[in-house]
Design an enzyme around this catalytic site. Structure first.
Site, short mmCIF file in Angstrom:
data_model
loop_
_atom_site.label_atom_id
_atom_site.label_comp_id
_atom_site.label_asym_id
_atom_site.label_seq_id
_atom_site.Cartn_x
_atom_site.Cartn_y
_atom_site.Cartn_z
N LYS A 180 47.76 25.22 35.47
CA LYS A 180 48.51 26.17 36.46
C LYS A 180 47.44 27.11 36.20
CE LYS A 180 49.92 29.69 35.68
NZ LYS A 180 49.38 31.11 35.92
N THR A 191 41.10 26.98 31.69
CA THR A 191 42.01 27.59 32.84
C THR A 191 43.12 28.58 32.09
OG1 THR A 191 42.84 27.69 34.97
CG2 THR A 191 43.69 25.76 33.52
N GLU A 277 43.83 32.55 44.42
CA GLU A 277 44.90 33.35 45.20
C GLU A 277 44.16 33.83 46.49
OE1 GLU A 277 47.35 35.39 41.74
OE2 GLU A 277 45.52 36.32 42.04
N THR A 406 56.03 43.19 41.80
CA THR A 406 56.96 43.72 42.79
C THR A 406 58.01 42.64 43.07
OG1 THR A 406 55.80 43.71 44.65
CG2 THR A 406 55.95 45.85 43.36
#
Length: 406
Positions: A180, A191, A277, A406
């Site tokens: 991951k 990683t 991302e 959030t």
């Protein structure tokens, strides 16, 4: 938004490994976020970990346990909380989770390695995790690699796994791994989290050597954003279920098994970058003509981590001046610009330090408009070379990290 990446299929079971998952609502409810990996007695385990000075509590405990014993029986992995920068309380929380696993499996706490990933600076939801451990133990199954890969995801959009099978003199050996990681990625070792297992009967020295060689050519060659996590961990487990003779570093079978381990790690490392991302481009960087590999990587990382290069690639803008800038800032002593060459795939941009006379902007733009391409650099200083993998920076990268808590 991953670049040419889909969910792994056909992840092969590894004899001597069972995996179980459970929901502990670590960050939010509604998903499995706790993974338990059980290893057969007699397994050899090696690990490499982050160089970040704020190494997370589980990383500290893993290092202690691997020094104390080679008889590791289980790995416990949680997503959603890194248990990093949590001080002595974080260490005690990690110890309590390993004790819970030890009670469930009937082994010693130091035979359990803990791993965490997620938000830094917050305590684990310990009671929920302790309640979930028996559920994960009850769920243990040999073929649960796909479920395990999904369980350790955080902001990953796609789970990551790979398998290989190789014929040795003692029978077919399987290698399967999961990983991951999509952000906070420039490992200097591995990683964020990667777990690889094989049923080969490797010696402890061979297990460690195979892992380090594989990591050096895979996870140590990727970057998403230049940030090294507090939790980076990569573990290789050899369960000794195939054959009766141990495989040492000099054994002919070692070359076969270690090559399969390296292939799995390279595929996993590339998966991490493809799912960086907000990534829209998967970029290979090849640097040749260096005096040594370290110098080639130094230049490669200067390009791969340049926000100006990465944003230009996101825009599909063949602004190769930014690549030249990154090469020049890499800090290579005595670099002669008049010997440097740069190309995008087969389109030469710079040759002998000067713009190539046949280059046209539309040719470069056509390359960087692709989802995958290669930046090639020649330094004209020697014969060493290195290959790295990175991705672009998009609007989505900023959004994901702005909203991470959030």
């Amino acid at each position: 938004m991953a670049v040419n990446l889909s969910e792994p299929t056909n992840l092969l079971p590894v004899t001597g490994v069972r995996l179980g998952v459970a929901e502990a609502a670590i960050k939010k409810p509604g998903r499995n976020d706790l993974l338990l990996i059980e290893l057969a007695e007699g397994s050899c385990v090696a690990g490499v970990f982050t160089r970040n000075a704020f190494a997370a509590a589980p990383v500290q405990l893993c290092r202690e346990s691997l020094k104390a014993t080679s008889a590791i029986r289980a790995l416990l992995v949680n997503a959603g909380n890194a248990n990093a920068a949590t001080g002595s309380a974080g260490l005690e929380d990690a110890r309590r989770t390993t004790a819970a696993v030890a009670a469930a499996l009937g082994c010693a706490p130091q035979q359990v390695l803990p791993f965490s990933t997620g938000v830094i600076g917050q305590r684990l939801p310990l009671e929920r995790m302790l309640a979930a451990v028996p559920k994960a133990a009850a769920d243990l199954a040999a073929g649960a690699w796909a479920a395990a890969a999904r369980t350790i995801m955080t902001t990953d959009t796609v789970s990551k796994g790979a398998s290989r099978r190789v014929a040795t003199s003692q029978g077919d050996v399987t290698v399967t791994g999961i990983a991951k990681g999509v952000g906070m990625i420039e490992p200097h070792m591995a990683t964020m989290l990667a777990f690889v297992a094989t049923d080969a009967r490797l010696t402890p020295a061979a297990t460690d050597a195979a892992l380090r060689a594989a990591v050096d050519e895979s996870f140590n060659c990727v970057t998403v954003d230049s940030d090294t996590s507090t939790n980076d961990s990569c573990v290789l487990c050899a369960t000794a279920q195939v054959g009766t003779r141990e495989i040492g570093i000099g054994d002919a079978d070692y070359a076969l098994v270690s090559a399969a381990i390296r292939e799995v790690c390279i595929e996993l490392a590339q998966c991490v970058v493809r799912d960086g991302e907000g990534a829209t481009r998967f970029i290979t960087i090849e640097v040749g003509g260096a005096r040594d590999v370290a110098e080639a990587r130094q230049v490669g990382y200067a390009i791969a981590n340049s926000p100006l290069v990465k944003t230009a690639m996101f825009a599909g803008d063949a602004n190769w001046g930014r690549i030249v800038m990154a090469i020049g800032k890499a800090g290579v002593e005595g670099l002669d610009p008049a010997r440097v060459g740069v190309a995008l795939d087969d389109v030469v941009l710079l040759e002998g330090g000067e713009p190539h006379p046949d280059y046209r902007e539309e040719r470069g733009a056509a390359i960087v408009a692709r989802p995958e391409f290669t930046i090639r650099v020649g330094l004209g200083r020697g014969d060493a070379q290195a290959r790295l993998w990175t991705c672009d920076f998009s609007y989505e990268y900023v959004k994901i990290n702005a909203e991470y808590r959030t």
